[in-house]
Design a protein around this motif. Sequence first.
Motif, mmCIF file in Angstrom:
data_model
loop_
_atom_site.group_PDB
_atom_site.id
_atom_site.type_symbol
_atom_site.label_atom_id
_atom_site.label_comp_id
_atom_site.label_asym_id
_atom_site.label_seq_id
_atom_site.Cartn_x
_atom_site.Cartn_y
_atom_site.Cartn_z
ATOM 1 N N SER A 148 0.054 2.799 -67.809
ATOM 2 C CA SER A 148 -0.853 3.105 -68.912
ATOM 3 C C SER A 148 -0.091 3.639 -70.127
ATOM 4 O O SER A 148 -0.378 3.265 -71.266
ATOM 5 C CB SER A 148 -1.908 4.122 -68.464
ATOM 6 N N ILE A 149 0.876 4.498 -69.875
ATOM 7 C CA ILE A 149 1.712 5.007 -70.975
ATOM 8 C C ILE A 149 2.423 3.858 -71.677
ATOM 9 O O ILE A 149 2.486 3.793 -72.915
ATOM 10 C CB ILE A 149 2.737 6.033 -70.438
ATOM 11 N N PHE A 169 -3.309 15.032 -70.401
ATOM 12 C CA PHE A 169 -3.419 14.168 -71.571
ATOM 13 C C PHE A 169 -2.313 14.469 -72.585
ATOM 14 O O PHE A 169 -1.738 13.545 -73.176
ATOM 15 C CB PHE A 169 -4.780 14.332 -72.245
ATOM 16 N N VAL A 170 -2.006 15.736 -72.797
ATOM 17 C CA VAL A 170 -0.930 16.104 -73.733
ATOM 18 C C VAL A 170 0.391 15.500 -73.265
ATOM 19 O O VAL A 170 1.155 14.947 -74.068
ATOM 20 C CB VAL A 170 -0.818 17.639 -73.858
ATOM 21 N N ALA A 171 0.676 15.595 -71.961
ATOM 22 C CA ALA A 171 1.904 14.999 -71.421
ATOM 23 C C ALA A 171 1.878 13.480 -71.594
ATOM 24 O O ALA A 171 2.893 12.866 -71.964
ATOM 25 C CB ALA A 171 2.062 15.365 -69.954
ATOM 26 N N TYR A 172 0.726 12.893 -71.313
ATOM 27 C CA TYR A 172 0.543 11.443 -71.463
ATOM 28 C C TYR A 172 0.780 11.015 -72.908
ATOM 29 O O TYR A 172 1.538 10.079 -73.181
ATOM 30 C CB TYR A 172 -0.879 11.089 -71.023
ATOM 31 N N TYR A 173 0.135 11.707 -73.840
ATOM 32 C CA TYR A 173 0.173 11.334 -75.261
ATOM 33 C C TYR A 173 1.591 11.432 -75.825
ATOM 34 O O TYR A 173 2.088 10.496 -76.475
ATOM 35 C CB TYR A 173 -0.769 12.231 -76.049
ATOM 36 N N PHE A 174 2.253 12.544 -75.566
ATOM 37 C CA PHE A 174 3.584 12.728 -76.156
ATOM 38 C C PHE A 174 4.650 11.904 -75.432
ATOM 39 O O PHE A 174 5.668 11.551 -76.050
ATOM 40 C CB PHE A 174 3.950 14.212 -76.197
ATOM 41 N N ALA A 202 4.027 8.834 -74.421
ATOM 42 C CA ALA A 202 3.831 7.543 -75.084
ATOM 43 C C ALA A 202 4.406 7.561 -76.494
ATOM 44 O O ALA A 202 5.029 6.584 -76.929
ATOM 45 C CB ALA A 202 2.346 7.200 -75.121
ATOM 46 N N ARG A 203 4.222 8.662 -77.200
ATOM 47 C CA ARG A 203 4.765 8.776 -78.560
ATOM 48 C C ARG A 203 6.296 8.747 -78.546
ATOM 49 O O ARG A 203 6.922 8.156 -79.432
ATOM 50 C CB ARG A 203 4.281 10.066 -79.223
ATOM 51 N N PHE A 204 6.902 9.373 -77.542
ATOM 52 C CA PHE A 204 8.362 9.348 -77.453
ATOM 53 C C PHE A 204 8.858 7.935 -77.170
ATOM 54 O O PHE A 204 9.837 7.479 -77.780
ATOM 55 C CB PHE A 204 8.859 10.302 -76.360
ATOM 56 N N LEU A 205 8.186 7.239 -76.263
ATOM 57 C CA LEU A 205 8.549 5.851 -75.970
ATOM 58 C C LEU A 205 8.387 4.981 -77.217
ATOM 59 O O LEU A 205 9.244 4.143 -77.520
ATOM 60 C CB LEU A 205 7.687 5.315 -74.833
ATOM 61 N N GLN A 206 7.299 5.195 -77.947
ATOM 62 C CA GLN A 206 7.070 4.468 -79.200
ATOM 63 C C GLN A 206 8.181 4.760 -80.202
ATOM 64 O O GLN A 206 8.684 3.850 -80.881
ATOM 65 C CB GLN A 206 5.722 4.883 -79.790
ATOM 66 N N ALA A 207 8.579 6.031 -80.321
ATOM 67 C CA ALA A 207 9.630 6.415 -81.264
ATOM 68 C C ALA A 207 10.965 5.773 -80.905
ATOM 69 O O ALA A 207 11.716 5.340 -81.792
ATOM 70 C CB ALA A 207 9.776 7.937 -81.307
#
Length: 449
Positions: free
Chosen positions: A169-170, A324-329, A331-336
């Motif tokens: 999902s991430i 959710f915070v762990a999930y969100y950040f 995903a953001r790190f992977l995106q970055a």
Amino acid sequence: MPPQLETTQVKPETGASVLQLFTWEEIAIHSGQGSSKQDQWLVINRKVYDISSFYRKHPGGSRVISHFAGQDATDAFAAFHKNETLVKKYLNSLLIGELAPDQPCCEPNKNESLIKDFRDLCVTVKKMGLMNANYLFFALIFLHIILLDLAAWIIIYYYGISWMPFIFSIMAFATAQVQYGWFQHDLGHISVFQSTKWNQWSHMIVMGLLQGGTPSWWKHMHNQHHAKPNCYRKDPDLNMHPLLFSLGKPLSWELGKMKKKSLPYNHQHKYFSVVAPGAIVPFFQLIIFYFTYTRKKWLELLFIVLFLVRNFLMYIPLMGFKIFVAYYFSARFLQACWFIWVTQMNHIPMQIDYDKNLDWVSGQLAATCNVKQSWFNDWSTGHLNFQIEHHLFPMMPRHNYWKVAPLVKSLCAKHGVNYQCKSLLTAFADILHSLKESGDTWLEAYLHA
């Protein structure tokens, strides 16, 4: 000394004014440098404009237009403005003169033949219809991103938050966000719709509601990057020099001679993979709120809040706030990571220095390179593997880059301009090689200069 300016006169028989005549030497004086930061002139199609009182009001941002103060901005003007005829009406109030008849079409240090051939190519590109978008292409691009976004939620909804579905999902969420990034990039460059307003409103929706960003900040930063790529103090993408990295041999030598360092730059090729994306994630989360609040972009701020509310409502009931915070950040790190490697493979290995006032083609080619075409490369980079063509024609729809590439290669071959195209893995490796060379240059100057 440059010749005296001719006095504006009025022809008795027509009532038309005779514009003052200027030389390139006179124009270069009004570059907004030193103590006269607000004294700024520029040239567009041999016409001289005084932007001293206008640059702060410039819709594309005050800095991007100021970067051409004292210079010829003809090709940059054409690259950034979809409706030149409309924009020129607003320029009339800034017109103060024109180049004298004995002055070349460009500054003396530029290749007049190359400039002429490139402008002819621009005419050819428009006649070929390469500036026109294929709406089906972009519709399919948008549809597949929406499906990825939904897939990220559906995986958690059906399979829960055990490790395997959580990771998948991430990955789906991060991939959707990356692809939203490439799509908002298309909209920000006015390359999807013929109407500028349609692009701008769609940009706000995609960037704000679907990605949680601010299009105004993106436009402010990205236009500068395109105007003067890899030019220190003009390209904001180089703001990480020297805070986190020492970029380019000339700047690294200068930094080392001044005995300055924030980090051990001779090891930057080792920490780049973690530090660069790790710095971008919190910076981006903070800058969007700071920029929208200080610039009073209330609608953009509302869209950002709605993006967060949407994700809270979708995911928190399924996994709780902390997860959710762990999930969100995550995903953001992977995106970055994805974003950093794709965007920097085209620029960090290239020439990085102060602005040398090169012509449009030479300046863009010195700062950009391409990555070989393949289905995966096109998709994963948002067609930014054609970085050269994108920089020369920033408003061109991305699906036409491959069509114009042979014409650009021919132009470069004719005029001896280096056109670099690499494999994806080579481009990634060259980032680290370049960082190591710059870091070693800094250390040499730091210890011995």
